[in-house]
Write a protein that holds these residues in place. Structure first.
Motif, PDB file in Angstrom:
ATOM      1  N   CYS A 114      11.254  -3.131  -8.203  1.00 49.33           N
ATOM      2  CA  CYS A 114      10.663  -2.197  -7.225  1.00 49.33           C
ATOM      3  C   CYS A 114      10.092  -2.955  -6.035  1.00 49.33           C
ATOM      4  N   LYS A 115       9.299  -3.983  -6.359  1.00 48.38           N
ATOM      5  CA  LYS A 115       8.647  -4.740  -5.287  1.00 48.38           C
ATOM      6  C   LYS A 115       9.680  -5.464  -4.423  1.00 48.38           C
ATOM      7  N   TYR A 116      10.713  -5.985  -5.063  1.00 50.72           N
ATOM      8  CA  TYR A 116      11.773  -6.641  -4.297  1.00 50.72           C
ATOM      9  C   TYR A 116      12.403  -5.654  -3.302  1.00 50.72           C
ATOM     10  N   LEU A 117      12.747  -4.475  -3.779  1.00 51.58           N
ATOM     11  CA  LEU A 117      13.383  -3.476  -2.905  1.00 51.58           C
ATOM     12  C   LEU A 117      12.469  -3.057  -1.761  1.00 51.58           C
ATOM     13  N   LEU A 118      11.184  -2.865  -2.065  1.00 48.18           N
ATOM     14  CA  LEU A 118      10.218  -2.450  -1.040  1.00 48.18           C
ATOM     15  C   LEU A 118       9.993  -3.550  -0.013  1.00 48.18           C
ATOM     16  N   LEU A 119       9.871  -4.788  -0.484  1.00 47.12           N
ATOM     17  CA  LEU A 119       9.664  -5.906   0.435  1.00 47.12           C
ATOM     18  C   LEU A 119      10.897  -6.154   1.299  1.00 47.12           C
TER      19      LEU A 119
END
Length: 198
Positions: A114-119
């Protein structure tokens, strides 16, 4: 106002815009009290849940917040939520927060992906200079999660908030900036290879 639809599709999870039709399944996902033991707000409380998420949709219309639900791609079930908030296009910065997952997804690839996609979207599509994270200072689980994705601790804001129970909260602030993104991205991709499957 026109709001761009953001769909973030990973190998294991998919982030889609929060809609009112998601509320019942999302509230059910929030029902495990262990999720809220270290947090300031208990989103399993229907009053808090509905008021907070209704406000998020209103703030989305104002362009300051963009809430998502997180789907497990194996079965398209809702497993949690996250959002962009404090969006400032003028200052090219935003915050990623209000992230939570069903307990059975803790320790899997879900949060990291999730964090990878958001960043990736923040830095490569929105061209942000800064992405901020914050956590209750004594919420070690959340703070370790932020540090795991590459967040740099900037400091503790003392008595930063007053919680619903009336207690004060100290808040740990973290960030990742654009010049750090390439290194953070490479590290995240390596970590994703090693994380347990959903």
């Amino acid at each position: 106002m026109h709001i761009e639809t953001i769909l973030l599709d990973g190998n294991n999870v998919k982030l889609i815009p929060l809609e009112r039709t998601h509320f019942p399944q999302l509230l059910e996902a929030a029902s495990n009290q262990e999720i809220w033991e270290l947090t300031s707000v208990n989103y399993s409380d229907p009053d808090i849940f509905f008021s907070t998420n209704t406000k998020a949709l209103a703030d989305k219309e104002a362009g300051t917040v963009y809430p998502f639900v997180i789907l497990d791609k194996k079965n398209d079930s809702i497993i949690g939520t996250t959002r962009f908030l404090e969006i400032s296009k003028a200052d090219k910065k935003l915050e990623i927060g209000v992230t939570w997952l069903k307990k059975e997804y803790w320790g899997t690839k879900a949060n990291l992906e999730c964090k990878y996609l958001l960043l990736e979207y923040s830095f490569e599509k929105m061209k942000m200079n800064r992405v901020q994270f914050r956590a209750k200072s004594d919420n070690i689980r959340s703070r370790k999660s932020i540090e795991k994705i590459g967040g740099q601790l900037e400091g503790i804001f003392r008595k930063d908030k007053i919680e619903p129970n009336g207690n004060y909260r100290n808040t740990a602030f973290y960030s990742i900036i654009d010049t750090e993104w390439d290194a953070v991205k490479s590290a995240l991709l390596e970590k994703l290879k090693k994380e347990p499957q959903l």
